[in-house]
Write a protein that holds these residues in place. Structure first.
Motif, PDB file in Angstrom:
ATOM      1  N   PHE A  19       0.835  -1.200   0.000  1.00  0.00           N
ATOM      2  CA  PHE A  19       0.000   0.000   0.000  1.00  0.00           C
ATOM      3  C   PHE A  19       0.868   1.247   0.000  1.00  0.00           C
ATOM      4  CE2 PHE A  19      -1.926   3.351   2.650  1.00  0.00           C
ATOM      5  CZ  PHE A  19      -2.974   3.716   1.810  1.00  0.00           C
ATOM      6  N   LEU A  20       1.890   1.265   0.855  1.00  0.00           N
ATOM      7  CA  LEU A  20       2.756   2.435   0.932  1.00  0.00           C
ATOM      8  C   LEU A  20       3.465   2.696  -0.389  1.00  0.00           C
ATOM      9  CD1 LEU A  20       4.480   2.148   4.442  1.00  0.00           C
ATOM     10  CD2 LEU A  20       2.604   3.642   3.766  1.00  0.00           C
ATOM     11  N   SER A  21       3.821   1.604  -1.084  1.00  0.00           N
ATOM     12  CA  SER A  21       4.556   1.771  -2.330  1.00  0.00           C
ATOM     13  C   SER A  21       3.726   2.477  -3.400  1.00  0.00           C
ATOM     14  CB  SER A  21       5.009   0.417  -2.864  1.00  0.00           C
ATOM     15  OG  SER A  21       3.913  -0.325  -3.356  1.00  0.00           O
ATOM     16  N   SER A  22       2.408   2.424  -3.259  1.00  0.00           N
ATOM     17  CA  SER A  22       1.539   3.065  -4.249  1.00  0.00           C
ATOM     18  C   SER A  22       1.378   4.558  -3.994  1.00  0.00           C
ATOM     19  CB  SER A  22       0.159   2.391  -4.240  1.00  0.00           C
ATOM     20  OG  SER A  22      -0.508   2.655  -3.018  1.00  0.00           O
ATOM     21  N   LEU A  23       1.855   5.030  -2.864  1.00  0.00           N
ATOM     22  CA  LEU A  23       1.735   6.443  -2.535  1.00  0.00           C
ATOM     23  C   LEU A  23       2.940   7.220  -3.045  1.00  0.00           C
ATOM     24  CD1 LEU A  23       0.489   6.123   1.150  1.00  0.00           C
ATOM     25  CD2 LEU A  23      -0.886   6.308  -0.925  1.00  0.00           C
ATOM     26  N   SER A  24       2.752   8.476  -3.322  1.00  0.00           N
ATOM     27  CA  SER A  24       3.846   9.331  -3.760  1.00  0.00           C
ATOM     28  C   SER A  24       4.429  10.045  -2.561  1.00  0.00           C
ATOM     29  CB  SER A  24       3.340  10.344  -4.787  1.00  0.00           C
ATOM     30  OG  SER A  24       4.360  11.254  -5.135  1.00  0.00           O
ATOM     31  N   THR A  25       5.718   9.825  -2.301  1.00  0.00           N
ATOM     32  CA  THR A  25       6.373  10.450  -1.153  1.00  0.00           C
ATOM     33  C   THR A  25       7.546  11.279  -1.636  1.00  0.00           C
ATOM     34  OG1 THR A  25       7.694   8.452  -0.878  1.00  0.00           O
ATOM     35  CG2 THR A  25       5.714   8.620   0.457  1.00  0.00           C
ATOM     36  N   SER A  26       7.535  12.545  -1.302  1.00  0.00           N
ATOM     37  CA  SER A  26       8.554  13.453  -1.808  1.00  0.00           C
ATOM     38  C   SER A  26       9.937  13.123  -1.292  1.00  0.00           C
ATOM     39  CB  SER A  26       8.191  14.889  -1.433  1.00  0.00           C
ATOM     40  OG  SER A  26       8.080  15.029  -0.019  1.00  0.00           O
ATOM     41  N   SER A  27      10.069  12.567  -0.078  1.00  0.00           N
ATOM     42  CA  SER A  27      11.389  12.312   0.488  1.00  0.00           C
ATOM     43  C   SER A  27      12.148  11.264  -0.303  1.00  0.00           C
ATOM     44  CB  SER A  27      11.253  11.859   1.952  1.00  0.00           C
ATOM     45  OG  SER A  27      10.499  10.669   2.036  1.00  0.00           O
ATOM     46  N   PHE A  28      11.432  10.362  -1.010  1.00  0.00           N
ATOM     47  CA  PHE A  28      12.086   9.330  -1.791  1.00  0.00           C
ATOM     48  C   PHE A  28      11.901   9.571  -3.289  1.00  0.00           C
ATOM     49  CE2 PHE A  28      11.844   7.311   2.306  1.00  0.00           C
ATOM     50  CZ  PHE A  28      13.007   6.568   2.376  1.00  0.00           C
ATOM     51  N   LEU A 126      23.238   0.396   4.438  1.00  0.00           N
ATOM     52  CA  LEU A 126      22.809   1.780   4.202  1.00  0.00           C
ATOM     53  C   LEU A 126      21.286   1.844   4.068  1.00  0.00           C
ATOM     54  CD1 LEU A 126      25.496   2.997   1.620  1.00  0.00           C
ATOM     55  CD2 LEU A 126      25.450   3.380   4.094  1.00  0.00           C
ATOM     56  N   ASN A 127      20.599   0.963   4.752  1.00  0.00           N
ATOM     57  CA  ASN A 127      19.132   0.937   4.674  1.00  0.00           C
ATOM     58  C   ASN A 127      18.522   2.287   5.062  1.00  0.00           C
ATOM     59  OD1 ASN A 127      19.170  -1.713   3.900  1.00  0.00           O
ATOM     60  ND2 ASN A 127      18.498  -2.542   5.864  1.00  0.00           N
ATOM     61  N   PHE A 148      25.042  -7.146   2.232  1.00  0.00           N
ATOM     62  CA  PHE A 148      24.904  -5.929   1.439  1.00  0.00           C
ATOM     63  C   PHE A 148      23.457  -5.488   1.508  1.00  0.00           C
ATOM     64  CE2 PHE A 148      24.616  -3.538  -2.645  1.00  0.00           C
ATOM     65  CZ  PHE A 148      25.677  -2.662  -2.440  1.00  0.00           C
ATOM     66  N   HIS A 149      23.184  -4.485   2.353  1.00  0.00           N
ATOM     67  CA  HIS A 149      21.826  -3.987   2.581  1.00  0.00           C
ATOM     68  C   HIS A 149      21.749  -2.519   2.170  1.00  0.00           C
ATOM     69  CE1 HIS A 149      20.497  -7.083   5.904  1.00  0.00           C
ATOM     70  NE2 HIS A 149      20.841  -7.655   4.766  1.00  0.00           N
ATOM     71  N   ILE A 150      21.002  -2.230   1.126  1.00  0.00           N
ATOM     72  CA  ILE A 150      20.835  -0.829   0.707  1.00  0.00           C
ATOM     73  C   ILE A 150      19.365  -0.543   0.400  1.00  0.00           C
ATOM     74  CG2 ILE A 150      23.189  -0.570  -0.164  1.00  0.00           C
ATOM     75  CD1 ILE A 150      22.018  -0.905  -3.013  1.00  0.00           C
ATOM     76  N   ASN A 151      18.464  -1.177   1.145  1.00  0.00           N
ATOM     77  CA  ASN A 151      17.054  -0.971   0.816  1.00  0.00           C
ATOM     78  C   ASN A 151      16.585   0.437   1.158  1.00  0.00           C
ATOM     79  OD1 ASN A 151      15.380  -0.770   3.326  1.00  0.00           O
ATOM     80  ND2 ASN A 151      16.158  -2.818   3.741  1.00  0.00           N
ATOM     81  N   SER A 152      15.552   0.867   0.451  1.00  0.00           N
ATOM     82  CA  SER A 152      14.914   2.176   0.651  1.00  0.00           C
ATOM     83  C   SER A 152      15.892   3.323   0.441  1.00  0.00           C
ATOM     84  CB  SER A 152      14.283   2.251   2.047  1.00  0.00           C
ATOM     85  OG  SER A 152      13.351   1.207   2.230  1.00  0.00           O
ATOM     86  N   ASN A 153      16.506   3.310  -0.751  1.00  0.00           N
ATOM     87  CA  ASN A 153      17.324   4.417  -1.209  1.00  0.00           C
ATOM     88  C   ASN A 153      16.834   4.822  -2.603  1.00  0.00           C
ATOM     89  OD1 ASN A 153      19.737   5.072   0.709  1.00  0.00           O
ATOM     90  ND2 ASN A 153      19.595   2.831   0.723  1.00  0.00           N
ATOM     91  N   ARG A 154      17.681   5.525  -3.342  1.00  0.00           N
ATOM     92  CA  ARG A 154      17.312   5.954  -4.690  1.00  0.00           C
ATOM     93  C   ARG A 154      18.400   5.578  -5.686  1.00  0.00           C
ATOM     94  NH1 ARG A 154      16.773  11.909  -4.228  1.00  0.00           N
ATOM     95  NH2 ARG A 154      18.001  11.692  -2.330  1.00  0.00           N
ATOM     96  N   PHE A 155      18.939   4.371  -5.520  1.00  0.00           N
ATOM     97  CA  PHE A 155      19.965   3.894  -6.443  1.00  0.00           C
ATOM     98  C   PHE A 155      19.315   3.447  -7.751  1.00  0.00           C
ATOM     99  CE2 PHE A 155      22.237   3.261  -2.369  1.00  0.00           C
ATOM    100  CZ  PHE A 155      23.356   4.044  -2.654  1.00  0.00           C
ATOM    101  N   CYS A 156      19.999   3.749  -8.858  1.00  0.00           N
ATOM    102  CA  CYS A 156      19.481   3.470 -10.190  1.00  0.00           C
ATOM    103  C   CYS A 156      20.458   2.609 -10.970  1.00  0.00           C
ATOM    104  CB  CYS A 156      19.251   4.776 -10.959  1.00  0.00           C
ATOM    105  SG  CYS A 156      18.100   5.896 -10.157  1.00  0.00           S
ATOM    106  N   GLY A 157      20.059   2.262 -12.195  1.00  0.00           N
ATOM    107  CA  GLY A 157      20.944   1.521 -13.070  1.00  0.00           C
ATOM    108  C   GLY A 157      20.862   0.021 -12.861  1.00  0.00           C
ATOM    109  N   ASN A 177      14.422   0.480  -4.584  1.00  0.00           N
ATOM    110  CA  ASN A 177      15.303   1.416  -5.264  1.00  0.00           C
ATOM    111  C   ASN A 177      14.764   1.615  -6.685  1.00  0.00           C
ATOM    112  OD1 ASN A 177      17.850   2.254  -3.621  1.00  0.00           O
ATOM    113  ND2 ASN A 177      17.588   0.080  -3.129  1.00  0.00           N
ATOM    114  N   ARG A 178      15.645   1.940  -7.640  1.00  0.00           N
ATOM    115  CA  ARG A 178      15.220   2.150  -9.027  1.00  0.00           C
ATOM    116  C   ARG A 178      16.083   1.327  -9.987  1.00  0.00           C
ATOM    117  NH1 ARG A 178      12.468   7.115  -9.948  1.00  0.00           N
ATOM    118  NH2 ARG A 178      12.515   6.551 -12.152  1.00  0.00           N
TER     119      ARG A 178
END
Length: 391
Positions: A19-28, A126-127, A148-157, A177-178
């Protein structure tokens, strides 16, 4: 009231996360233009084959002293990663300076498995750091990395091919992430990995059959863009939890599913799956959560489902199922929540009637059940029930 079972905690927290993933959050938030820019930067820095050339670390000139060569390699990797970060609003990497990499925020050191006399970088966490950037190929230099934990960031590629060098990997979490591209095949080379979490990204295409031949404890594939069928090799999987939800998986559930002896929770929710439920599902004695809602399954619910003596949550809602629900399924000893709404069931035992049960949660709405409220219209039911499917 007793404490909720672990399966219930995971299942309902999973639904909340969806449910949260369907919302638009400016911080992420990260615009498509920014994501494209970061991906282009990564492609420009990657070697032609995505792997680091032999002896790469010796080509880097560093006028610093390190306790051992592995910490030097880690320094090269972490400095390259810091340069690949577009935004670090919480200043997590502010102290990523100097040779003491074991003191960097989010970096953890431990004794080397093959030499307890030296310390090495064994983990990165870096969660929830909200960092934007990409993963440079140099991260493949940290060959002692097990976590290797980097969940809930804005990494791309993409996940670089150089990650195949991280052969000690035990827990790999790049969720929320992305990331893009096909399933990261580098994970298939990790014989020690037990936990893979790539949910809430933009991975797409096929799922390699070899994935289910690995000795995994947990596998999270949900909320990507996978379009393949579920491989028959799923029956070889050792996982206790696996989620396929919110993709475009198609075809049938393989009959080999009945061989998954360790399976505790499996979630197929919101895909393009169809056909009949395989009766082999009834062999899953340890199963506590089975969610196949929002698909296109047809036919009757197999009688073998009455063998699911440990199931706590059973959700087959929003499909095209027909027939009569038998009493022994609605009276499963551990069942606390059973939703079979939005199907075409035209009969149900008294044990399956919500108003006659106070011990469990039942939802029978949107079916073809006479004398029950909130059912489908007669002509809608007739269109399906007049063409029964024999599984």
């Amino acid at each position: 009231m007793g404490k909720p079972r672990r399966s219930q905690v995971f299942y309902f927290s999973f639904l909340f996360f969806c449910f949260l993933s369907s919302l638009s959050t400016s911080s992420f938030a990260l615009s498509d233009a920014e994501a494209s820019y970061l991906s282009q930067r990564q492609l420009l820095t990657l070697p032609e084959n995505g792997e680091l050339p032999d002896g790469f670390e010796f080509q880097v000139q560093i006028n610093l002293k390190f306790d051992n060569s592995r910490l030097r390699r880690a320094y090269i990797a972490l400095q390259a990663w810091k340069k690949a970060m577009y935004s670090d609003p919480k200043n997590i990497t502010n102290n990523w300076v100097g040779p003491n990499v074991c003191g960097y925020s989010g970096v953890f050191c431990a004794q080397a498995l093959d030499d307890p006399k030296i310390n090495v970088v064994a983990g990165v966490d870096l969660n929830h750091a909200d960092i934007a950037g990409y993963l440079p190929a140099e991260l493949g230099l940290m060959t002692d990395l097990a976590l290797f934990h980097i969940n809930s960031n804005r990494f791309c590629g993409i996940i670089p091919k150089s990650f195949s060098e991280l052969t000690l990997m035990h827990e790999f979490d790049v969720s929320n992430n992305r990331f893009v591209g096909p399933f990261p095949d580098v994970t298939l080379s990790w014989s020690s990995v037990r936990y893979i979490d790539i949910r809430f990204n933009n991975f797409e295409g096929q799922i390699p059959p070899e994935l289910f031949e690995m000795k995994l404890d947990a596998l999270f594939l949900n909320n990507n863009r996978f379009t393949s069928t579920i491989p028959e090799s799923i029956g070889q999987s050792t996982v206790s939890v696996v989620t396929f939800a919110n993709n475009k998986f198609k075809g049938c559930i393989p009959r080999s599913i009945g061989k998954m002896e360790n399976l505790d929770e499996i979630i197929f929710m919101n895909n393009d799956l169809g056909g009949c439920f395989p009766p082999e599902v009834g062999s899953l004695k340890n199963l506590t959560v089975f969610d196949a809602s929002f698909n296109s399954f047809v036919g009757a619910l197999p009688q073998e489902f009455s063998n699911l003596i440990g199931v706590n949550v059973l959700d087959i809602s929003h499909n095209k199922l027909t027939g009569v629900l038998p009493e022994n399924i609605c009276k499963l000893p551990s069942l606390s929540n059973f939703s079979f709404s939005q199907n075409y069931f035209n009969g149900a035992a008294n044990a399956c009637v919500p108003t006659l049960r106070k011990d469990i949660v039942l939802d029978d709405t949107g079916n073809c059940l006479r004398d029950r409220p909130k059912q489908k219209l007669g002509n809608e039911c007739e269109a399906v029930l007049s063409h029964p499917i024999d599984c």
